[in-house]
Design a protein around this motif. Structure first.
Motif: not given
Length: 337
Positions: A88-100, A113-127
């Motif tokens: 199948e033709r599958l898509a995964l949506l991702t975001f890097d860095d965790g901008y506001i 849109a009823g879609l999900t995505a993955v958000f990759f964050v660096s924890t030091d920048y949140i803390d």
């Protein structure tokens, strides 16, 4: 593709060829990666991290819904466990860095849109909210009055005055990323001293990145959160012990704050020279089920061999749907096995 100088008939032939190739694209998992949603003209930092405007992102989402089955991290893990070629033709949506803007713009649009995505964050920048180092490079280039900069151990000076701002920032970023002789903080300190910017304070990082409350809201409402390490340092520049700390402690911090297992990680910067074979082993040792690079390509056959080196297409420069399709078309000969 640039059609300048082509006749109308030639353009029609080329367009038809590209459309046919898109229709015949192979089965596999197509991972599309974003950073910021918004207008690069509104930023005083690195303009290159703006993937597209909200209007363009909405067009992208419609294209994904029409041309792919959009899957979640859990579904991708199940596919990996089956170790089969994906038809199948599958898509995964991702975001890097965790901008506001990931929270303010992308997240509500995905939900609508009823879609999900993955958000990759660096924890030091949140803390400890701070200007990310790549954005600091953007700020340096924008505020320098010098034509070039050279650290003592660099082979040549870097031109930071000629060309559009995005290109000027890319040139300095490339030099900084390739230099593995010093910690990132020390490299940028030396660059600012060389450009006589060390006495000028950086702007406050007010609401530049997401906070824990916003991240938990996203996780509680169908979005998946992944690690982007602790500090977003380039892993290939670190010792195996330092890599293990970056990957393990960021996972533990996310799990503590979000009350859920963290299954995935994206290597910072993510090019082929930013992680090593040891990095893949460390990602497994840290307990991740999947790890993502920033190398373009289609993930056609899923299994242990590529579980910790998944390819992703980078969405940049407000790419149109047509340009996005062309990027995918060009990758067919570079398919991940």
């Amino acid at each position: 593709m640039n059609f300048k100088g082509c006749s109308r008939s030639a353009i029609e032939v080329l367009s038809g060829h590209m459309a046919l190739k898109w229709q015949r694209r192979p089965g596999g998992v197509y991972c599309f990666n974003y950073h910021r949603i918004g207008s690069a003209a509104d930023s005083e930092f690195d303009p290159n991290v703006y993937s597209c405007t909200p209007e363009r992102f909405e067009q992208h989402l419609r294209m994904y819904q029409t041309n792919f089955d959009v899957i979640s991290i859990d579904e991708l893990i199940s596919l990996h466990n089956s170790q089969q070629r994906v038809s199948e033709r599958l898509a995964l949506l991702t975001f890097d860095d965790g901008y506001i803007d990931n929270y303010q713009l992308a997240y509500p649009m995905l939900k609508s849109a009823g879609l999900t995505a993955v958000f990759f964050v660096s924890t030091d920048y949140i803390d400890k909210p701070q200007i990310p180092w790549w954005d600091e490079v953007g700020w340096i280039v924008r505020h320098s009055g010098n034509a070039s900069v050279k650290l003592a151990h660099w082979p040549s000076a870097i031109n930071i005055v000629d060309g559009a701002i995005g290109m000027r920032v890319r040139r300095l970023l490339k030099a900084v990323k390739q230099d593995n002789s010093l910690p990132m903080e020390e490299k940028l300190k030396q660059v600012k001293v060389a450009l006589q910017l060390d006495h000028i304070g950086m702007p406050e990082p007010t609401e530049l990145l997401v906070n824990w409350q916003q991240l938990k809201e996203m996780a509680d409402n169908g979005m998946h959160i992944g690690s982007h390490t602790l500090s977003h340092n380039i892993l290939a520049h670190l010792t195996p012990e330092q890599q293990l700390v970056e990957l393990t402690q960021s996972k533990q911090r996310l799990e503590t704050m979000l009350h859920r297992e963290i299954l995935s990680v994206a290597y910072p910067v993510g090019g082929s020279d930013t992680f090593t074979r040891n990095t893949l082993n460390v990602a497994q040792q840290a307990g991740y089920k999947l790890a993502f690079t920033f190398i373009p390509g289609i993930n056609a056959k899923l299994g242990f061999d590529n579980r910790y080196s998944l390819c992703r297409f980078s969405i940049d420069e407000n790419a149109s749907v047509w340009q996005l399709k062309q990027m995918v078309n060009k990758s067919f000969s570079f398919m991940s096995n």
